[in-house]
Design a protein around this motif. Structure first.
Motif, PDB file in Angstrom:
ATOM      1  N   MET A  35       0.828  -1.192   0.000  1.00 19.65           N
ATOM      2  CA  MET A  35       0.000   0.000   0.000  1.00 19.65           C
ATOM      3  C   MET A  35       0.874   1.258   0.000  1.00 19.65           C
ATOM      4  SD  MET A  35      -3.024   1.125   2.678  1.00 19.65           S
ATOM      5  CE  MET A  35      -3.315  -0.572   3.055  1.00 19.65           C
ATOM      6  N   ALA A  36       1.939   1.252   0.782  1.00 24.71           N
ATOM      7  CA  ALA A  36       2.847   2.395   0.835  1.00 24.71           C
ATOM      8  C   ALA A  36       3.521   2.613  -0.517  1.00 24.71           C
ATOM      9  CB  ALA A  36       3.896   2.190   1.925  1.00 24.71           C
ATOM     10  N   LEU A  37       3.921   1.540  -1.181  1.00 25.18           N
ATOM     11  CA  LEU A  37       4.530   1.679  -2.506  1.00 25.18           C
ATOM     12  C   LEU A  37       3.530   2.243  -3.507  1.00 25.18           C
ATOM     13  CD1 LEU A  37       6.702  -1.555  -2.824  1.00 25.18           C
ATOM     14  CD2 LEU A  37       7.469   0.788  -2.407  1.00 25.18           C
ATOM     15  N   GLY A  38       2.283   1.794  -3.412  1.00 21.27           N
ATOM     16  CA  GLY A  38       1.237   2.336  -4.284  1.00 21.27           C
ATOM     17  C   GLY A  38       1.012   3.815  -4.036  1.00 21.27           C
ATOM     18  N   CYS A  39       1.007   4.214  -2.771  1.00 18.76           N
ATOM     19  CA  CYS A  39       0.837   5.627  -2.439  1.00 18.76           C
ATOM     20  C   CYS A  39       2.017   6.449  -2.953  1.00 18.76           C
ATOM     21  CB  CYS A  39       0.697   5.813  -0.927  1.00 18.76           C
ATOM     22  SG  CYS A  39      -0.875   5.241  -0.279  1.00 18.76           S
ATOM     23  N   GLN A  40       3.203   5.891  -2.857  1.00 15.28           N
ATOM     24  CA  GLN A  40       4.395   6.590  -3.339  1.00 15.28           C
ATOM     25  C   GLN A  40       4.300   6.806  -4.849  1.00 15.28           C
ATOM     26  OE1 GLN A  40       8.007   4.375  -2.807  1.00 15.28           O
ATOM     27  NE2 GLN A  40       9.277   6.205  -2.807  1.00 15.28           N
ATOM     28  N   TRP A  45       3.018  10.464  -9.508  1.00 16.25           N
ATOM     29  CA  TRP A  45       2.190  10.845 -10.646  1.00 16.25           C
ATOM     30  C   TRP A  45       1.454  12.150 -10.380  1.00 16.25           C
ATOM     31  CZ3 TRP A  45       2.750   9.629 -15.385  1.00 16.25           C
ATOM     32  CH2 TRP A  45       3.284   8.400 -15.737  1.00 16.25           C
ATOM     33  N   ALA A  46       0.979  12.334  -9.147  1.00 16.87           N
ATOM     34  CA  ALA A  46       0.277  13.578  -8.810  1.00 16.87           C
ATOM     35  C   ALA A  46       1.208  14.773  -8.976  1.00 16.87           C
ATOM     36  CB  ALA A  46      -0.257  13.513  -7.383  1.00 16.87           C
ATOM     37  N   ARG A  47       2.469  14.630  -8.583  1.00 14.52           N
ATOM     38  CA  ARG A  47       3.431  15.723  -8.771  1.00 14.52           C
ATOM     39  C   ARG A  47       3.662  16.000 -10.249  1.00 14.52           C
ATOM     40  NH1 ARG A  47       7.530  13.352  -4.658  1.00 14.52           N
ATOM     41  NH2 ARG A  47       6.621  14.017  -2.692  1.00 14.52           N
ATOM     42  N   GLU A  52       2.669  19.465 -14.951  1.00 13.19           N
ATOM     43  CA  GLU A  52       2.127  19.614 -16.297  1.00 13.19           C
ATOM     44  C   GLU A  52       0.999  20.635 -16.317  1.00 13.19           C
ATOM     45  OE1 GLU A  52       0.950  15.727 -17.574  1.00 13.19           O
ATOM     46  OE2 GLU A  52       2.986  15.154 -18.154  1.00 13.19           O
ATOM     47  N   ASN A  53       0.135  20.599 -15.318  1.00 15.75           N
ATOM     48  CA  ASN A  53      -0.968  21.560 -15.248  1.00 15.75           C
ATOM     49  C   ASN A  53      -0.434  22.983 -15.124  1.00 15.75           C
ATOM     50  OD1 ASN A  53      -3.008  19.716 -15.536  1.00 15.75           O
ATOM     51  ND2 ASN A  53      -3.336  19.438 -13.342  1.00 15.75           N
ATOM     52  N   ARG A  54       0.607  23.167 -14.303  1.00  8.32           N
ATOM     53  CA  ARG A  54       1.202  24.499 -14.175  1.00  8.32           C
ATOM     54  C   ARG A  54       1.745  24.978 -15.512  1.00  8.32           C
ATOM     55  NH1 ARG A  54       5.307  23.557 -10.215  1.00  8.32           N
ATOM     56  NH2 ARG A  54       4.092  22.145  -8.988  1.00  8.32           N
ATOM     57  N   GLU A  55       2.438  24.094 -16.218  1.00  6.95           N
ATOM     58  CA  GLU A  55       2.991  24.456 -17.523  1.00  6.95           C
ATOM     59  C   GLU A  55       1.885  24.777 -18.517  1.00  6.95           C
ATOM     60  OE1 GLU A  55       5.454  21.182 -18.647  1.00  6.95           O
ATOM     61  OE2 GLU A  55       6.957  21.601 -17.116  1.00  6.95           O
ATOM     62  N   LEU A  56       0.811  23.988 -18.497  1.00 13.07           N
ATOM     63  CA  LEU A  56      -0.298  24.238 -19.415  1.00 13.07           C
ATOM     64  C   LEU A  56      -1.009  25.552 -19.090  1.00 13.07           C
ATOM     65  CD1 LEU A  56      -1.793  20.649 -19.731  1.00 13.07           C
ATOM     66  CD2 LEU A  56      -0.598  21.941 -21.498  1.00 13.07           C
ATOM     67  N   ARG A  57      -1.201  25.853 -17.801  1.00 13.84           N
ATOM     68  CA  ARG A  57      -1.822  27.125 -17.424  1.00 13.84           C
ATOM     69  C   ARG A  57      -0.962  28.298 -17.858  1.00 13.84           C
ATOM     70  NH1 ARG A  57      -3.622  24.231 -12.762  1.00 13.84           N
ATOM     71  NH2 ARG A  57      -1.763  24.851 -11.617  1.00 13.84           N
ATOM     72  N   SER A  58       0.353  28.146 -17.688  1.00 12.88           N
ATOM     73  CA  SER A  58       1.276  29.201 -18.108  1.00 12.88           C
ATOM     74  C   SER A  58       1.217  29.395 -19.620  1.00 12.88           C
ATOM     75  CB  SER A  58       2.698  28.842 -17.677  1.00 12.88           C
ATOM     76  OG  SER A  58       3.611  29.789 -18.146  1.00 12.88           O
ATOM     77  N   ALA A  59       1.205  28.293 -20.379  1.00 11.38           N
ATOM     78  CA  ALA A  59       1.108  28.387 -21.833  1.00 11.38           C
ATOM     79  C   ALA A  59      -0.217  29.019 -22.248  1.00 11.38           C
ATOM     80  CB  ALA A  59       1.256  27.007 -22.457  1.00 11.38           C
ATOM     81  N   LEU A  60      -1.289  28.689 -21.539  1.00  4.11           N
ATOM     82  CA  LEU A  60      -2.596  29.260 -21.849  1.00  4.11           C
ATOM     83  C   LEU A  60      -2.600  30.767 -21.605  1.00  4.11           C
ATOM     84  CD1 LEU A  60      -5.536  28.802 -22.672  1.00  4.11           C
ATOM     85  CD2 LEU A  60      -6.050  28.340 -20.261  1.00  4.11           C
ATOM     86  N   ARG A  61      -2.000  31.200 -20.488  1.00  5.77           N
ATOM     87  CA  ARG A  61      -1.900  32.639 -20.218  1.00  5.77           C
ATOM     88  C   ARG A  61      -1.108  33.335 -21.323  1.00  5.77           C
ATOM     89  NH1 ARG A  61      -1.255  30.926 -14.915  1.00  5.77           N
ATOM     90  NH2 ARG A  61       1.014  31.033 -15.047  1.00  5.77           N
TER      91      ARG A  61
END
Length: 84
Positions: A35-40, A45-47, A52-61
């Motif tokens: 379970m700990a390995l799965g959370c890791q 992936w969340a990071r 990626e979301n930050r980069e996409l928002r910046s590109a959109l701006r």
């Protein structure tokens, strides 16, 4: 059954119980480890998605700013062209 046989049988039973408890703890810890390995992995992936979301928002701006700039140029060009 003599006293020594009873003591040794009791000790053997206690060792069996201890072994069983250790086995159960091992199985439980193995599940927690998985379970700990799965959370890791999920955290990693969340990071990545957050970056990626930050980069996409910046590109959109940047694209929105570029569109606004082009629209301002279009207004200026329309003002320069005489109405026919």
């Amino acid at each position: 059954m003599s006293m020594w046989e009873a003591v040794s049988t009791g000790a053997l039973l206690m060792m069996g119980v201890i072994l069983l408890v250790l086995l159960l703890q091992y199985l439980r810890l193995r599940e927690l480890w998985k379970m700990a390995l799965g959370c890791q992995k999920n955290t990693r992936w969340a990071r990545i998605w957050e970056m990626e979301n930050r980069e996409l928002r910046s590109a959109l701006r940047a694209e929105k700013a570029h569109i606004e700039q082009l629209q301002r140029r279009l207004v200026i060009l329309r003002e320069l062209i005489p109405a026919g």
